[in-house]
Write an enzyme that holds these catalytic residues in place. Structure first.
Site, short mmCIF file in Angstrom:
data_model
loop_
_atom_site.label_atom_id
_atom_site.label_comp_id
_atom_site.label_asym_id
_atom_site.label_seq_id
_atom_site.Cartn_x
_atom_site.Cartn_y
_atom_site.Cartn_z
N HIS A 1 -6.69 -5.17 33.80
CA HIS A 1 -7.85 -3.72 33.12
C HIS A 1 -8.98 -3.75 34.85
O HIS A 1 -9.62 -4.97 35.43
CB HIS A 1 -9.03 -4.13 32.57
CG HIS A 1 -8.43 -4.48 31.51
ND1 HIS A 1 -8.74 -3.83 30.18
CD2 HIS A 1 -7.12 -5.29 31.02
CE1 HIS A 1 -8.18 -3.54 29.42
NE2 HIS A 1 -7.43 -4.56 29.44
N HIS B 1 -8.50 2.45 33.22
CA HIS B 1 -8.33 0.92 31.76
C HIS B 1 -7.30 0.29 32.00
O HIS B 1 -6.58 1.36 31.46
CB HIS B 1 -9.22 1.39 30.73
CG HIS B 1 -9.68 0.76 29.92
ND1 HIS B 1 -9.64 -0.39 29.33
CD2 HIS B 1 -11.01 0.61 29.82
CE1 HIS B 1 -10.01 -1.23 28.52
NE2 HIS B 1 -11.38 -0.68 28.54
N PHE C 1 -16.27 -15.70 1.57
CA PHE C 1 -16.71 -14.63 2.53
C PHE C 1 -16.48 -14.99 4.65
O PHE C 1 -16.82 -14.85 4.97
CB PHE C 1 -18.19 -14.07 1.96
CG PHE C 1 -18.55 -13.89 1.38
CD1 PHE C 1 -17.73 -12.81 0.53
CD2 PHE C 1 -19.92 -14.03 0.28
CE1 PHE C 1 -18.16 -11.93 -0.03
CE2 PHE C 1 -20.16 -13.53 -0.32
CZ PHE C 1 -18.94 -12.59 -1.00
N GLU D 1 -22.23 -13.10 8.21
CA GLU D 1 -21.28 -14.31 8.47
C GLU D 1 -20.83 -14.44 9.89
O GLU D 1 -20.29 -15.20 10.66
CB GLU D 1 -20.00 -13.88 7.10
CG GLU D 1 -20.73 -14.67 6.07
CD GLU D 1 -21.37 -13.32 5.28
OE1 GLU D 1 -20.96 -11.96 6.02
OE2 GLU D 1 -21.88 -13.25 4.67
N ASN E 1 -20.79 2.73 31.20
CA ASN E 1 -19.79 3.58 31.33
C ASN E 1 -19.44 4.96 30.98
O ASN E 1 -18.86 5.22 31.49
CB ASN E 1 -18.62 2.42 32.67
CG ASN E 1 -18.21 2.08 31.38
OD1 ASN E 1 -17.97 2.68 30.13
ND2 ASN E 1 -17.70 0.73 31.88
N HIS F 1 -15.12 -12.70 -5.57
CA HIS F 1 -15.63 -13.76 -5.05
C HIS F 1 -14.76 -15.00 -5.15
O HIS F 1 -15.40 -16.27 -4.76
CB HIS F 1 -17.53 -14.05 -5.58
CG HIS F 1 -18.15 -13.11 -5.82
ND1 HIS F 1 -18.01 -11.43 -5.51
CD2 HIS F 1 -19.53 -13.53 -5.01
CE1 HIS F 1 -19.30 -11.14 -5.18
NE2 HIS F 1 -19.77 -12.33 -5.06
C1 LIG Z 1 -12.22 -6.82 19.09
C2 LIG Z 1 -11.54 -5.82 19.61
N1 LIG Z 1 -11.51 -5.12 19.78
C3 LIG Z 1 -10.34 -3.88 20.20
C4 LIG Z 1 -10.43 -5.03 21.17
C5 LIG Z 1 -9.11 -3.99 23.01
N2 LIG Z 1 -9.86 -3.11 23.67
C6 LIG Z 1 -10.34 -4.05 24.91
S1 LIG Z 1 -11.45 -3.18 25.81
C7 LIG Z 1 -11.35 -1.93 24.44
C8 LIG Z 1 -12.54 -0.96 25.03
C9 LIG Z 1 -13.14 -0.38 26.50
O1 LIG Z 1 -13.89 -0.33 26.54
P1 LIG Z 1 -15.27 -1.24 27.12
O2 LIG Z 1 -15.97 -2.22 25.94
O3 LIG Z 1 -16.53 0.68 27.22
O4 LIG Z 1 -15.20 -1.05 28.75
P2 LIG Z 1 -14.42 -0.78 29.30
O5 LIG Z 1 -14.12 0.59 29.43
O6 LIG Z 1 -16.40 -0.76 30.24
O7 LIG Z 1 -13.64 -1.22 30.18
C10 LIG Z 1 -10.95 -2.08 23.36
C11 LIG Z 1 -10.82 -1.38 21.92
C12 LIG Z 1 -10.17 -6.04 22.07
N3 LIG Z 1 -10.87 -6.21 23.26
N4 LIG Z 1 -11.39 -6.68 20.80
#
Ligand SMILES: Cc1ncc(C[n+]2csc(CCOP(=O)(O)OP(=O)(O)O)c2C)c(N)n1
Length: 699
Positions: free
Chosen positions: A39, A274, A449, A423, A198, A485
């Site tokens: 990225h 990205h 849970f 949790e 961003n 539960h």
């Molecule tokens: C819990 C989780 N769900 C999904 C992802 C996959 N994922 C990686 S980055 C991202 C989103 C990126 O957007 P952002 O957080 O705004 O980062 P940026 O665009 O600034 O790089 C996702 C959905 C992850 N890493 N963790």
């Protein structure tokens, strides 16, 4: 609700700052391009604010990444790790440029997301969004807790900040609200979060899904919030950081309007920055547009490197200054200083496990959760580093340390934590506390849970963190609350996490031994799975194998050596061990020689030698497993014939003993199934089961 301050200045970044920032940007760009994976967008957009933090605020020593009073920095948006690796390299951590060139490759110290323990300077494994933020809350809690315990007038030996860099994804995840709420409530003023605002996530603009006022949300949690409009404005970010450091009563969130893929002519401010390399041509255009040499790649201008490397002298000086302070502290408080070293080094106090109780049958019936509570009462005063609590179920989980006070803003020395009904954050906060060092964190809730905290438990195991989970109401035997539960699949789920030790003790004495294992395990988490209902106690006179057997995971609880080799082995865990003992009596009366193996931890048993396992479970003896949980997983105990009395559906609402009976956990069914296993021809063990609750077959 506190209004957010918006900070705007018009100062252009001085040339050296810009050079340094672009060095970070293009190292990240080149890493991703070379790997053709990763990225680039977040590093390009956030390089300036990260630089402002690392250059102007963060106290760290690249030559000693473990110095106890360093500031902590967590890149919660772990997908942007190329930025962190670039920072670690240029500031002088043991991360050579060669490692940056091996980004995301086999055996490198620059994996696809930051991994704790793999790269010097990486404070937490991050990637699952939101977890890093909550880790930061845990670290900030550890900081104030240790400060309350060790600092003395004139001696501030625990005094550092915790910084976290988050992205939209971190703040979209629910855990950010759980953790943000706790941090605000606890007034964690030394927690400072930089938000790469961003406006872009993977699917496009945040307008698609994320339109609430984030700063107002955190202000409502009790945070101090600021906004910086221009991401490249280092001085303003530095000013916001200074304001945040001075605000000691509230945690801080600084939203910086960054631009994903900053500088890329075709990808800036788009989701295309990205998740994939910019591409050779776009890299060229971006470098040219920012007056950066197109080749060689991984270019680090000398002035920039020289400036970054000042971190080494600055960091060493900060550490030496702390060491001098510590020396003065040790002179005035030698015992406390030794104690500080002990807890930071995760050493246990001499004699911590001397004279632990042994319960007798006269103490029973006793729920294992009650026995666990007694252990916490005993161990709490012996190990002042124990700190934990429950997700609003303390009276049920028996997790309180009597007389140790509540951890709250007015008393950070309190060791009983109230996590609230959160949790997921509880799990991640426990991880942060363990990562910080100096504490033995534990947290409790109902076993069912544990599903809500599976992501942090997985990370605890991945990072080999010594976190203890106290899970009660461990089976359908918990009764009336019904299937929502009543855990069924949780045991196999937790056992399947590599590095997680699951212990389901069968009585009060096994619980004592289980706690001994949990405290003694310094690498990796332990889940204690405990009953709500009372259970008979094994008298150690009659069952002397218990204390030594539990740490081995499985052991012979009852056998008939005089009769010779057993005809069948009944393996059981937790409350079902008692059923196995009753079944054994009945089978003996019927002329069947049955051995009972108590198996509190399949994980620990699996790690024993082949000889030991063969001694306990000889390969040619049929097995009957009795466990009030999913039968999946027992196939690893390969025998000539094996059947499992388990549960392959959800539970039901009724008193626990009634539910257990209806699901086949009766002496009659144990004996019936034992006979079926024994009566079958060796090669043919049918998979059909008479009731949906009893599964059998040859695995
Ligand atoms: C819990 C989780 N769900 C999904 C992802 C996959 N994922 C990686 S980055 C991202 C989103 C990126 O957007 P952002 O957080 O705004 O980062 P940026 O665009 O600034 O790089 C996702 C959905 C992850 N890493 N963790």
């Amino acid at each position: 609700m506190a209004p957010s301050e918006t900070l705007v200045t018009i100062i252009a970044p001085p040339a050296l700052d810009e050079l340094c920032i672009n060095t970070l940007r293009f190292l990240a760009v080149d890493m991703v391009q070379k790997a053709n994976s990763g990225h680039p967008g977040l590093p390009m957009g956030s390089a300036a604010m990260a630089y402002a933090l690392w250059d102007r605020s963060l106290s760290y020593n690249p030559r000693d990444p473990h110095w106890p009073d360093r500031d902590r920095f967590i890149l919660s948006a772990g997908h942007g790790c190329a930025l962190l690796y670039a920072l670690l390299h240029v500031t002088g951590f043991d991360l050579p440029l060669e490692e940056l060139k091996k980004f995301r490759q086999w055996g490198s110290r620059t994996p696809g997301h930051p991994e704790y323990g793999k790269t010097p300077g990486v404070e937490a494994t991050t990637g699952p969004l939101g977890q890093g933020l909550a880790n930061g809350v845990g670290m900030a809690i550890a900081e104030v807790a240790l400060a309350a315990r060790f600092n003395r007038p004139g001696h501030q030996i625990v005094d550092h900040f915790t910084y976290v860099l988050v992205s939209d994804g971190d703040l979209e995840e629910g855990i950010s609200s759980e953790a943000g709420s706790i941090a605000g409530h606890e007034h964690l003023g030394k927690l400072i979060v930089l938000y790469a605002d961003n406006h872009i996530t993977i699917e496009g603009s945040t307008e698609l899904t994320f339109t609430e006022d984030r700063l107002a949300r955190f202000a409502a949690f009790g945070w101090h919030v600021q906004r910086v409009e221009r991401s490249n404005d280092v001085e303003t970010v530095a000013l916001a950081l200074k304001n945040a450091r001075e605000e000691r009563d509230r945690p801080s969130l600084i939203a910086v309007r960054t631009h994903i893929g900053f500088g890329s002519p075709h990808k800036q401010d788009t989701a295309a920055a990205h998740g994939e390399a910019l591409g050779v041509e776009e890299v060229r255009l971006t470098k040219e547009g920012m007056d950066w040499p197109v080749s060689p790649s991984f270019h680090i201008p000398e002035e920039a490197l020289e400036h970054f490397r000042r971190a080494v002298t600055r960091g060493s000086a900060a550490q030496v200054e702390w060491e001098l302070r510590f020396r003065a502290f040790a002179k005035d408080y030698p015992d406390l200083a030794a104690e500080f070293h002990r807890v930071i080094g995760r050493h246990l106090r001499e004699g911590w496990d001397a004279d632990l109780p042994s319960f007798t049958s006269a103490d029973g019936p006793m729920a294992t959760r009650v026995a666990s509570g007694k252990m916490i009462e005993i161990l709490g005063p012996r190990l002042p580093e124990m700190m934990g609590g429950s997700a609003d179920l303390g009276p049920s989980t028996h997790t309180n340390i009597d007389g140790a006070g509540n951890f709250e803003p007015e008393d950070w020395a309190g060791r009983n934590m109230h996590f609230g009904i959160r949790e997921n954050a509880m799990g991640a906060i426990l991880n942060g506390m363990a990562l910080h060092r100096g504490l033995i964190p534990y947290g409790g809730t109902f076993f069912v849970f544990s599903d809500y905290m599976r992501p942090p438990m997985r990370l605890a195991a991945m990072n080999a963190l010594p976190v203890i989970y106290v899970f009660t109401h461990d089976s359908i035997g918990m009764g009336e609350d019904g299937p929502t539960h009543q855990p069924v699949e949780q045991l196999v789920g937790l056992r399947s996490i590599p590095g997680m030790v699951v212990l389901r003790p069968a009585d009060a004495n096994e619980t004592v031994a289980a706690w001994r294992v949990a405290i003694g395990r310094k690498q990796g988490p332990v889940a204690l799975v405990l009953t709500r209902q009372g259970l008979p106690v094994f008298d150690l006179n009659s069952y002397p194998a218990v204390p030594a057997g539990v740490p081995l995971g499985g052991y012979i609880l009852a056998d008939s050596p005089t009769i010779g080799r057993p005809d069948i082995i009944l393996i059981a865990t937790g409350s079902e061990v008692h059923l196995a003992l009753e079944g054994r009596e009945q089978l003996l009366a019927e002329g069947v020689n049955a051995r009972v193996v108590s198996m509190p931890s399949t994980n620990l048993f699996a790690s024993q030698s082949d000889d030991y396992r063969e001694e306990i479970l000889p390969a040619d003896v049929p097995l009957l497993v009795i466990e009030a949980g999913s039968p999946i997983g027992w196939q690893s105990f390969v025998g000539p014939r094996i059947a499992v009395i388990g549960i392959d559906t959800f539970g039901s609402s009724a008193p626990g003993s009634v539910v257990m009976k209806h699901y086949g956990f009766t002496v009659e069914n144990v004996c019936r199934q034992a006979h079926r296993v024994l009566d079958k021809p060796k090669e043919k063990v049918p998979c059909a089961s008479e009731s949906p609750q009893t599964m059998e077959g040859s695995f």
